[in-house]
Design an enzyme around this catalytic site. Structure first.
Site, PDB file in Angstrom:
ATOM      1  N   ARG A 112      10.928   6.385  15.045  1.00  0.00           N
ATOM      2  CA  ARG A 112      10.606   4.954  14.876  1.00  0.00           C
ATOM      3  C   ARG A 112       9.171   4.698  14.426  1.00  0.00           C
ATOM      4  O   ARG A 112       8.655   3.603  14.591  1.00  0.00           O
ATOM      5  CB  ARG A 112      10.921   4.166  16.150  1.00  0.00           C
ATOM      6  N   LYS A 134       3.800  -0.136   0.633  1.00  0.00           N
ATOM      7  CA  LYS A 134       5.185  -0.120   0.173  1.00  0.00           C
ATOM      8  C   LYS A 134       5.689   1.320   0.183  1.00  0.00           C
ATOM      9  O   LYS A 134       5.055   2.212  -0.375  1.00  0.00           O
ATOM     10  CB  LYS A 134       5.305  -0.684  -1.235  1.00  0.00           C
ATOM     11  N   GLU A 176      -0.904   0.517 -15.025  1.00  0.00           N
ATOM     12  CA  GLU A 176      -0.991  -0.264 -13.790  1.00  0.00           C
ATOM     13  C   GLU A 176      -2.348  -0.953 -13.668  1.00  0.00           C
ATOM     14  O   GLU A 176      -2.454  -2.044 -13.100  1.00  0.00           O
ATOM     15  CB  GLU A 176      -0.732   0.630 -12.581  1.00  0.00           C
ATOM     16  N   LYS A 214      -6.142  -5.125  -5.639  1.00  0.00           N
ATOM     17  CA  LYS A 214      -4.856  -4.985  -4.941  1.00  0.00           C
ATOM     18  C   LYS A 214      -5.018  -5.217  -3.451  1.00  0.00           C
ATOM     19  O   LYS A 214      -4.169  -5.870  -2.821  1.00  0.00           O
ATOM     20  CB  LYS A 214      -4.247  -3.613  -5.196  1.00  0.00           C
ATOM     21  N   GLU A 224       5.060  -9.521   0.539  1.00  0.00           N
ATOM     22  CA  GLU A 224       5.521 -10.063  -0.738  1.00  0.00           C
ATOM     23  C   GLU A 224       6.279 -11.379  -0.588  1.00  0.00           C
ATOM     24  O   GLU A 224       7.322 -11.606  -1.204  1.00  0.00           O
ATOM     25  CB  GLU A 224       6.398  -9.028  -1.454  1.00  0.00           C
ATOM     26  N   ARG A 228       1.748 -11.575  -3.621  1.00  0.00           N
ATOM     27  CA  ARG A 228       1.927 -10.151  -3.876  1.00  0.00           C
ATOM     28  C   ARG A 228       3.011  -9.894  -4.920  1.00  0.00           C
ATOM     29  O   ARG A 228       3.003  -8.857  -5.601  1.00  0.00           O
ATOM     30  CB  ARG A 228       2.249  -9.392  -2.584  1.00  0.00           C
ATOM     31  N   ASN A 232       4.241  -7.381  -9.494  1.00  0.00           N
ATOM     32  CA  ASN A 232       5.441  -6.879 -10.153  1.00  0.00           C
ATOM     33  C   ASN A 232       5.491  -7.236 -11.645  1.00  0.00           C
ATOM     34  O   ASN A 232       6.522  -7.036 -12.294  1.00  0.00           O
ATOM     35  CB  ASN A 232       6.689  -7.419  -9.453  1.00  0.00           C
ATOM     36  N   HIS A 235       7.315  -5.035 -14.024  1.00  0.00           N
ATOM     37  CA  HIS A 235       8.257  -4.219 -13.258  1.00  0.00           C
ATOM     38  C   HIS A 235       9.689  -4.751 -13.326  1.00  0.00           C
ATOM     39  O   HIS A 235      10.639  -3.975 -13.256  1.00  0.00           O
ATOM     40  CB  HIS A 235       7.815  -4.127 -11.805  1.00  0.00           C
ATOM     41  N   HIS A 239      11.885  -1.750 -14.352  1.00  0.00           N
ATOM     42  CA  HIS A 239      12.843  -1.114 -13.448  1.00  0.00           C
ATOM     43  C   HIS A 239      14.221  -0.996 -14.090  1.00  0.00           C
ATOM     44  O   HIS A 239      14.933  -0.007 -13.862  1.00  0.00           O
ATOM     45  CB  HIS A 239      12.939  -1.896 -12.141  1.00  0.00           C
ATOM     46  N   HIS A 252       6.850   6.191 -14.675  1.00  0.00           N
ATOM     47  CA  HIS A 252       6.891   4.816 -14.164  1.00  0.00           C
ATOM     48  C   HIS A 252       5.923   3.903 -14.920  1.00  0.00           C
ATOM     49  O   HIS A 252       6.284   2.798 -15.332  1.00  0.00           O
ATOM     50  CB  HIS A 252       6.570   4.803 -12.673  1.00  0.00           C
TER      51      HIS A 252
END
Length: 351
Positions: A112, A134, A176, A214, A224, A228, A232, A235, A239, A252
Site C-alpha cells: 500500500r 504521475k 517537452e 512544472k 489535474e 495541470r 497535456n 498529448h 497519445h 514519446h
C-alpha cells in the site's frame, strides 16, 4: 443509518529536486534500484558507488515503451517480495520516463505504498516525467490509463547523465521543453529559439526553468483538476499516434511534437493562434529533427480514439491549445466533431 467519517491528513508533501552532480546518498533501509539493460551499463556503477544502504537490490526490466505494462510492474513487485522488502524500504528509478512511471507505480502498490526516488537519465524525464508524481502503465486501450498520483521522496537530476544520451532521445526531451514554453512562458520560448541547447550550462538552465514551471503547476493542481491539464498540450493527439503505431515508431517526445503541430492546426482553425505563430513553433521543433508530420489513414477512427484518453469526460474531448499567442493557453471542451475532422483530414496526405 449514516456514519460520517472525516479523514484528516496533511495535504503538503515537500521534496527536493536537485539539479547537480549526484550526491552521496545514505539510507538505513533496504533499497532496490529499478533500471534497464540500456541504462545499467552506462550509469549503474556510479549510482552504486554513491549509495550506502544495508541492502541494495538491482531489478532490471526490459527497455522500451512496449514493456510499460502491468506484467512488468508485477515482476518488480515479485522481486520485492522475494527480497523480503517491507514498508520502510525504498525504490530508486534509474532511467527515463518509462522506468520512472513504472517504479513509482510499483512503489504506490507495494504494501500500500513505500518510498521512491527519481534519478532520471533522459532529458525528457528530467524536464517532465520525473516531476509531479504521475505514475502508471499502458494498456491496449491507451497510454497511462492505469496508474496513480504518487509523489517521490526526492528527484536527483544529474546533467552528466545526458552525456551518453543519443541525439534522438535528446531531441525528444526538447519537445517537452517546447511544450512548457508555448503554454506558459513566451520569454522562455524565445530563449529556446536563440540558444545552443546542447551547451552544458545552457542545458542546465533549460532544465531548471522547465522544472520550475512544472513544479509551480503541480503545486497548484496536483491531481489535474484544473491548470495541470495544460501540461497535456500535444498529448491528446500524440497519445493516439503512439497507440496507432503500437508505441514502436516514435519516441514519446516525437509523438508529442507531432501532437503539438496538430493542436496548433486546430488552434489556427478556431482563430486562437496565427499561422505565423504556428509555423514558428513547428520551425523550432524541426530544428531539432523532430517529426512534425503523421499520415492519418482514417480520421474518423483517429477521432473516436480521443474518447479513450483520460482527458475526455462526459462525452467531450478536452483540447489543450495555445491561447492567442505563444506563452498562453486555453482549454476547450466545446469543439465540434466536424471542426476536428476537418483538421485531421489535412494530415491525410502527409507521411
Amino acid at each position: 443509518m449514516i456514519v460520517p467519517i472525516e479523514i484528516r491528513q496533511s495535504p503538503v508533501k515537500r521534496y527536493e529536486i536537485a539539479i547537480d552532480p549526484l550526491p552521496k546518498l545514505r539510507y538505513d533501509r533496504k533499497v532496490a534500484i529499478v533500471t534497464n539493460p540500456t541504462v545499467a551499463p552506462l550509469h549503474l556503477e556510479r549510482v552504486l558507488a554513491s549509495l550506502e544502504a544495508p541492502r541494495v537490490e538491482v531489478i532490471e526490466v526490459p527497455d522500451g515503451e512496449e514493456y510499460k505494462t502491468m506484467d512488468t510492474v508485477l515482476g518488480i513487485l515479485d522481486r520485492l517480495f522475494q527480497a523480503r522488502f517491507d514498508r520502510e524500504s525504498l525504490l530508486i528509478a534509474l532511467g527515463g520516463g518509462v522506468i520512472g512511471d513504472m517504479t513509482g507505480f510499483a512503489a504506490s502498490l507495494y504494501q500500500r505504498g513505500i518510498g521512491f526516488v527519481q534519478m532520471p537519465t533522459t532529458l525528457l524525464s528530467q524536464v517532465d516525467a520525473s516531476v509531479g508524481g504521475k505514475t502508471g502503465v499502458n494498456t491496449r486501450w491507451g497510454k497511462n490509463l492505469i496508474g496513480a498520483f504518487y509523489q517521490p521522496e526526492a528527484v536527483y537530476i544529474d546533467p552528466a547523465f545526458l552525456e551518453t544520451l543519443p541525439d534522438r532521445e535528446y531531441a525528444a526531451g526538447i519537445a517537452e521543453v517546447v511544450k512548457m514554453a508555448v503554454m506558459f512562458d513566451r520569454e522562455f520560448f524565445e530563449f529556446l529559439e536563440a540558444s545552443d541547447l546542447k551547451d552544458p550550462e545552457t542545458a542546465k538552465e533549460m532544465i531548471a526553468r522547465s522544472v520550475t514551471l512544472k513544479a509551480d503547476v503541480v503545486n497548484r493542481d496536483e491531481k489535474e483538476a484544473g491548470v495541470r491539464a495544460v501540461l497535456n498540450y500535444g498529448h491528446t493527439f500524440g497519445h493516439v499516434i503512439e497507440n496507432e503505431t503500437a508505441y514502436s515508431r516514435y519516441l514519446h517526445g516525437e509523438a508529442v511534437a507531432i501532437g503539438m503541430v496538430m493542436a496548433n492546426e486546430l488552434a489556427v482553425e478556431l482563430g486562437l493562434l496565427s499561422r505565423q505563430e504556428a509555423e514558428r513553433i513547428r520551425s523550432l521543433l524541426e530544428r531539432w529533427g523532430l517529426p512534425t508530420h503523421y499520415r492519418i489513414e482514417d480520421p474518423e477512427a483517429f477521432y473516436e480514439h480521443f474518447f479513450l484518453d483520460k482527458k475526455s469526460a462526459g462525452g467531450k474531448i478536452k483540447f489543450i491549445l495555445p491561447g492567442g499567442s505563444i506563452g498562453s493557453h486555453v482549454i476547450r471542451s466545446d469543439v465540434g466533431k466536424a471542426t476536428v475532422l476537418k483538421v485531421l483530414e489535412r494530415f491525410g496526405g502527409e507521411g
